[in-house]
Design an enzyme around this catalytic site. Sequence first.
Site, PDB file in Angstrom:
ATOM      1  CG  HIS A   1      -0.552   0.156   2.379  1.00  0.00           C
ATOM      2  ND1 HIS A   1      -0.069   1.791   2.585  1.00  0.00           N
ATOM      3  CD2 HIS A   1      -0.472  -1.075   3.299  1.00  0.00           C
ATOM      4  CE1 HIS A   1      -0.221   1.598   4.018  1.00  0.00           C
ATOM      5  NE2 HIS A   1       0.050  -0.483   4.423  1.00  0.00           N
TER       6      HIS A   1
ATOM      7  CG  ASP B   1       2.650   0.843   8.143  1.00  0.00           C
ATOM      8  OD1 ASP B   1       2.720   0.994   6.774  1.00  0.00           O
ATOM      9  OD2 ASP B   1       2.419   0.687   9.349  1.00  0.00           O
TER      10      ASP B   1
ATOM     11  CD  GLU C   1      -2.817  -1.388   4.901  1.00  0.00           C
ATOM     12  OE1 GLU C   1      -2.730  -2.255   5.835  1.00  0.00           O
ATOM     13  OE2 GLU C   1      -2.313  -0.491   5.099  1.00  0.00           O
ATOM     14  CD  GLU C   2      -1.221   2.788   7.202  1.00  0.00           C
ATOM     15  OE1 GLU C   2      -2.177   1.842   8.475  1.00  0.00           O
ATOM     16  OE2 GLU C   2      -0.038   2.827   7.265  1.00  0.00           O
TER      17      GLU C   2
ATOM     18  CG  ASP D   1       1.690  -3.415   5.345  1.00  0.00           C
ATOM     19  OD1 ASP D   1       2.294  -2.411   4.763  1.00  0.00           O
ATOM     20  OD2 ASP D   1      -0.053  -3.637   5.152  1.00  0.00           O
TER      21      ASP D   1
ATOM     22  CG  HIS E   1       0.321   2.823  12.245  1.00  0.00           C
ATOM     23  ND1 HIS E   1       0.162   1.907  13.108  1.00  0.00           N
ATOM     24  CD2 HIS E   1       0.817   2.997  11.297  1.00  0.00           C
ATOM     25  CE1 HIS E   1       0.035   1.146  11.916  1.00  0.00           C
ATOM     26  NE2 HIS E   1      -0.115   1.665  10.339  1.00  0.00           N
TER      27      HIS E   1
HETATM   28  C1  LIG Z   1       0.953  -4.901   8.823  1.00  0.00           C
HETATM   29  C2  LIG Z   1       1.886  -4.798   8.303  1.00  0.00           C
HETATM   30  O1  LIG Z   1       2.892  -4.711   8.054  1.00  0.00           O
HETATM   31  N1  LIG Z   1       0.936  -3.584   8.427  1.00  0.00           N
HETATM   32  C3  LIG Z   1       1.528  -2.301   8.026  1.00  0.00           C
HETATM   33  C4  LIG Z   1       1.305  -1.220   7.299  1.00  0.00           C
HETATM   34  O2  LIG Z   1      -0.764  -1.028   7.673  1.00  0.00           O
HETATM   35  C5  LIG Z   1      -1.148  -1.379   7.949  1.00  0.00           C
HETATM   36  C6  LIG Z   1      -2.191  -1.289   8.466  1.00  0.00           C
HETATM   37  O3  LIG Z   1      -2.363   0.017   9.511  1.00  0.00           O
HETATM   38  C7  LIG Z   1      -0.670  -2.245   9.743  1.00  0.00           C
HETATM   39  O4  LIG Z   1      -0.948  -3.662  10.665  1.00  0.00           O
HETATM   40  C8  LIG Z   1       0.928  -1.674   9.757  1.00  0.00           C
HETATM   41  O5  LIG Z   1       1.482  -1.101   9.549  1.00  0.00           O
END
Ligand SMILES: CC(=O)N[C@H]1CO[C@H](CO)[C@@H](O)[C@@H]1O
Length: 371
Positions: free
Chosen positions: A186, A203, A237-238, A265, A340
């Site tokens: 994403h 992320d 995605e978020e 991700d 985040h």
């Molecule tokens: C789990 C993971 O690798 N994803 C990251 C990117 O975004 C998703 C959704 O917010 C989160 O689970 C992780 O921060």
Amino acid sequence: MHFSTAVVALAASLQITYAAPSEKLVRESSLRLIKTSEDDPGQWVTEEEKYENFTAKKIGFIDITEIRDVDVLSRLSKTDAENAASIQAVTYPSKVEHVDEAEGLISKASSTNPQSWLRTLTNYNTRHYQSSTGTQAATWLFNTVKSVASANSAITVRQVTHSFNQPSIIATLPGTTDDLIIVGAHLDSTTGSSSSRSPGADDNGSGSVTILEALRVLAEGGYKPKNTIEFHWYGGEEGGLLGSKDVYSQYKTQNKNVLAFVNQDMTGYSPSGKVAVYTDYVDSALTSYVRVVATQYTGSAPSSSKCGYGCSDHASANSNGFPAAFVNEEVFENSNPNIHTSRDTYDSIQWDSVLRHIKFTVGFLVEASYI
Ligand SMILES: CC(=O)N[C@H]1CO[C@H](CO)[C@@H](O)[C@@H]1O
Ligand SMILES: *[C@@H]1O[C@H](CO)[C@@H](O)[C@H](O)[C@H]1NC(C)=O
């Protein structure tokens, strides 16, 4: 306001009782309906609550406000075991079979371009899916994908638009069959509001540049696959897997034959030095195959982990009945503590980890292109 009668009627037909939004929340409008587990009947939340009450507390969720497909809503309320029979069954090889060809392409991969791409992505104030800079970042990525893909005129690049401004991006390398092998990541980031600083280096900028480098290597190598290969960068995605939900809903409606989707991700933080293969909300046969391929092309057997409901975009493919797998930088317990937050910066990225994921991605695409 999104408290539509269609959803209520659908809820009744599914015998699910959705939580009624409070008067106050209704008045504030722009409420969204999210689900945090199979058993969660749905909760109406504001955009701020999505972040404050869920993302910031590492609680995954799926925004189901716009989902009308009863198959999908039903799968989202069942366990992996209950859903297994309704996910398209594909027979995968039990071993790798194209190592020389894959290694020839992998030798052309490096982190030079990914470093420069990630610099640009993280320099946007935020790539929040509701921010203007999030849309600008997607436009920049679209143009960059087109430029990288131009090495092979057979590759097409398109944008998928959503109910929010940030598009998703899809690059297609046609094979001799229409069957699809997809890798995705994403492109958005979040630290809550659409204006707060959110570099989103790991992320999930890292996943975005990982698959872009794999595209560069296959495009410049003139790779001619049997199965059609696609590279997906999802918006929103978020916000609850919003971009991937639209893409896989369209693919379901169009009866596309997806043989495999591998989501990546975060790829840029790995104290253990091994990739992790996640085992929840995925297809177990594809996941086994991904482990075989990852062992070959990353040099060690991957760890296993789980990240829960609504964790990332593989859940959207899964809920639309397509086989999906999820490969991440590290096991969930040891995952990057900075995501985040405004500390998820370019300087914190471990490039050896990103390169490990690039090698896996190229190896997987070559191997799976023959399935
Ligand atoms: C789990 C993971 O690798 N994803 C990251 C990117 O975004 C998703 C959704 O917010 C989160 O689970 C992780 O921060
Ligand atoms: C979000 O958290 C706040 C503060 O704890 C709480 O008042 C509110 O009810 C929560 N909202 C939801 C939808 O859970």
